[in-house]
Design a protein around this motif. Structure first.
Motif, PDB file in Angstrom:
ATOM      1  N   ASN A 145       0.817  -1.211   0.000  1.00  0.00           N
ATOM      2  CA  ASN A 145       0.000   0.000   0.000  1.00  0.00           C
ATOM      3  C   ASN A 145       0.855   1.267   0.000  1.00  0.00           C
ATOM      4  OD1 ASN A 145      -2.573  -1.438   0.282  1.00  0.00           O
ATOM      5  ND2 ASN A 145      -1.811  -1.962   2.311  1.00  0.00           N
ATOM      6  N   ASN A 146       0.432   2.260  -0.761  1.00  0.00           N
ATOM      7  CA  ASN A 146       1.100   3.566  -0.780  1.00  0.00           C
ATOM      8  C   ASN A 146       0.501   4.471   0.295  1.00  0.00           C
ATOM      9  OD1 ASN A 146       2.420   2.706  -3.184  1.00  0.00           O
ATOM     10  ND2 ASN A 146       0.692   3.441  -4.399  1.00  0.00           N
ATOM     11  N   ILE A 147       1.261   5.475   0.702  1.00  0.00           N
ATOM     12  CA  ILE A 147       0.708   6.558   1.501  1.00  0.00           C
ATOM     13  C   ILE A 147       0.503   7.747   0.576  1.00  0.00           C
ATOM     14  CG2 ILE A 147       2.971   7.441   2.239  1.00  0.00           C
ATOM     15  CD1 ILE A 147      -0.148   7.461   4.447  1.00  0.00           C
ATOM     16  N   GLN A 148      -0.651   8.371   0.668  1.00  0.00           N
ATOM     17  CA  GLN A 148      -0.898   9.554  -0.166  1.00  0.00           C
ATOM     18  C   GLN A 148      -0.371  10.801   0.533  1.00  0.00           C
ATOM     19  OE1 GLN A 148      -4.284  10.292  -2.988  1.00  0.00           O
ATOM     20  NE2 GLN A 148      -5.005  11.567  -1.287  1.00  0.00           N
ATOM     21  N   ILE A 149       0.374  11.603  -0.209  1.00  0.00           N
ATOM     22  CA  ILE A 149       0.883  12.880   0.277  1.00  0.00           C
ATOM     23  C   ILE A 149       0.066  13.992  -0.385  1.00  0.00           C
ATOM     24  CG2 ILE A 149       2.949  14.280   0.648  1.00  0.00           C
ATOM     25  CD1 ILE A 149       3.220  11.373   1.641  1.00  0.00           C
ATOM     26  N   VAL A 150      -0.521  14.849   0.419  1.00  0.00           N
ATOM     27  CA  VAL A 150      -1.280  15.987  -0.103  1.00  0.00           C
ATOM     28  C   VAL A 150      -0.403  17.227   0.017  1.00  0.00           C
ATOM     29  CG1 VAL A 150      -3.372  17.359   0.085  1.00  0.00           C
ATOM     30  CG2 VAL A 150      -3.429  14.908   0.630  1.00  0.00           C
ATOM     31  N   VAL A 151      -0.126  17.871  -1.120  1.00  0.00           N
ATOM     32  CA  VAL A 151       0.809  18.990  -1.172  1.00  0.00           C
ATOM     33  C   VAL A 151       0.077  20.267  -1.584  1.00  0.00           C
ATOM     34  CG1 VAL A 151       2.952  19.869  -2.186  1.00  0.00           C
ATOM     35  CG2 VAL A 151       2.652  17.390  -1.833  1.00  0.00           C
TER      36      VAL A 151
END
Length: 467
Positions: A48-54
């Motif tokens: 699973n990936n972690i989502q980064i919100v920029v």
């Protein structure tokens, strides 16, 4: 960022919102609009990936342009509840650092997906894909489980040599080991290569099996197992063969063939249960992507007792199938070595469960297998699995020195390199048994992969030795 310690993404995904975290990994994808970017980050610890919100207004535009698929970055920020599907939390980026750029035009791993054949040509990058990340994490867990199983039963981990003068299988398909100048080989008076001039003073090769040397351990320590690489110089360019592969080979004093079958079945069920318990996310990904019946097949093995079937009875069933119109590529008859298609027929079509085939004709099995009273068969056992065919091969070993010597002579094998093996029968012989599990064959079954080259980091096959 320097005040925080890195947390693996596998652990971040299980943490509560509001926590400050530092994640490091490789960018799988980047998307977004003029105000916000969404980066999928993976560090290899989980499928699973972690989502980064920029928030783009808070970061240098030049930095963001360099963060592309394949780039390596560090991100710190606060965990927040994810508004999107697929993950419970995501990171609101407060700081980012670019460790390594990646030119998206030249990077071979593209978002659109790659074929297995193509990925074998870029083996230095394929572990970064979801598929091979999953396979290699499962491989790691299976290796650990093997050691855990035998350790829990009091077995001694035995290191058989990789360089040997003995040919365990008697087939001669071995890679020679030498330091001699191949353009100027020393010769004896008869013109033969003089191996006395070689590094070890004799003809040596890479081992095809650690079994013979493991029997030394069993005759002193009771129960031992080897787990390491083995080598076959067999020119088989198929989805089921490698020139370098790993083998698990337990050898047990005072075990007869029934004891051998019992522990083989217990062992392989333990490994499959371990995979389902400890690698479920990776197994489910492979199930959903490649083999929709994978989990069902793994669970099915755990539910059933393995069928124990004499070879002679198996041949009768195969001959009956032929008489009823079933087509096999290879002929069936008593005395023939079963091919994968025959093994899979018994497992997948007739019994619909794993089968342990026993009591093979001695002429198609190795010299060290214990002969039955009929003089024609030996106490061999092959564990046959769906989609794979043979996954374990083993036997009760011949403990009678006279029978063993006769068999070696019948096969025309050299006694020079086997006297020590015969000594184990001369001095304190004991009934004993063992088997070999091809590690990559196991991984084919557990992962649902169709080619053995895709369950080992660096496949060695005819005309292929990259890296």
């Amino acid at each position: 960022m320097s005040e925080l310690k890195r947390t693996k993404i596998k652990n971040i995904l299980a943490m509560a919102p509001g926590t400050e975290v530092l994640a490091k990994g490789w960018v799988r994808t980047k998307r977004g609009n003029k105000d916000i970017a969404f980066i999928a980050l993976n560090d290899g610890s989980t499928i699973n990936n972690i989502q980064i919100v920029v928030d783009k207004a808070k970061f240098d535009e030049g930095l963001l342009q360099k963060i592309t698929t394949g780039a390596c970055i560090s991100v710190c920020g606060k965990l927040v509840e994810s508004v999107g599907s697929g993950q419970a939390v995501e990171i609101q980026a407060a700081g980012m650092e670019l460790y390594g750029e990646c030119d998206p035009m030249r990077y071979p791993i593209q978002k659109k997906g790659c074929t297995m054949e193509f990925l074998r040509t870029v083996g230095h990058f394929r572990p970064r894909t979801n598929t091979f990340g999953a396979v290699l994490r499962i491989r790691n867990q299976m290796a650990f489980a093997i050691h855990e199983f035998f350790h829990s039963k009091g077995f001694v981990y035995w290191h058989s040599p990789l360089i040997t003068a003995a040919d365990c299988e008697g087939a001669g398909e071995m890679f020679q080991v030498t330091t001699m100048d191949l353009n100027n080989l020393p010769r004896d008076k008869k013109g033969n290569i003089d191996y006395k001039e070689d590094f070890f003073g004799k003809l040596t090769s890479l081992t095809v099996s650690g079994q013979l040397e493991a029997e030394i351990g069993a005759m002193a320590l009771g129960e031992v197992y080897t787990f390491g690489p083995t080598f076959r110089a067999e020119n088989s360019n198929t989805p089921r063969h490698l020139a370098e592969f790993w083998m698990v080979e337990p050898e047990m004093a005072f075990y007869d063939i029934k004891d051998n079958m019992d522990i083989a079945e217990e062992f392989i069920k333990y490994l499959i249960n371990y995979a389902l318990t400890n690698c479920y996310d990776d197994v489910k990904f492979l199930n959903d992507m490649y083999d929709k019946e994978l989990i069902e097949r793994l669970q099915g093995v755990l539910k059933e007792d393995f069928v124990r079937l004499p070879y002679t009875e198996g041949i009768k069933l195969l001959e009956q199938a032929v008489a009823e119109g079933h087509k096999f590529e290879f002929p069936v008859g008593w005395g023939t070595d079963l091919q994968s298609e025959h093994e899979r027929y018994l497992v997948e079509h007739y019994f619909k469960k794993p089968v342990i085939l026993t009591d093979y004709p001695k002429d198609i099995k190795a010299f060290y297998m214990k002969q039955n009273e009929d003089g024609k068969t030996v106490r061999a056992m092959d564990v046959l699995f769906p989609k794979i065919g043979e996954i374990i091969g083993g036997s009760e070993r011949e403990a009678d020195i006279k029978k063993l010597e006769t068999r070696i002579d019948e096969l025309g094998m050299s006694r020079d390199t086997l006297e020590w093996y015969l000594d184990l029968r001369r001095f304190g012989s004991a009934p004993h048994s063992g088997f070999g599990l091809g590690f990559e064959r196991l991984l084919l079954f557990v992962t649902g992969m169709s080619n053995i080259r895709d369950v080992i980091p660096f496949p060695r096959t005819p005309k292929n030795a990259e890296y």
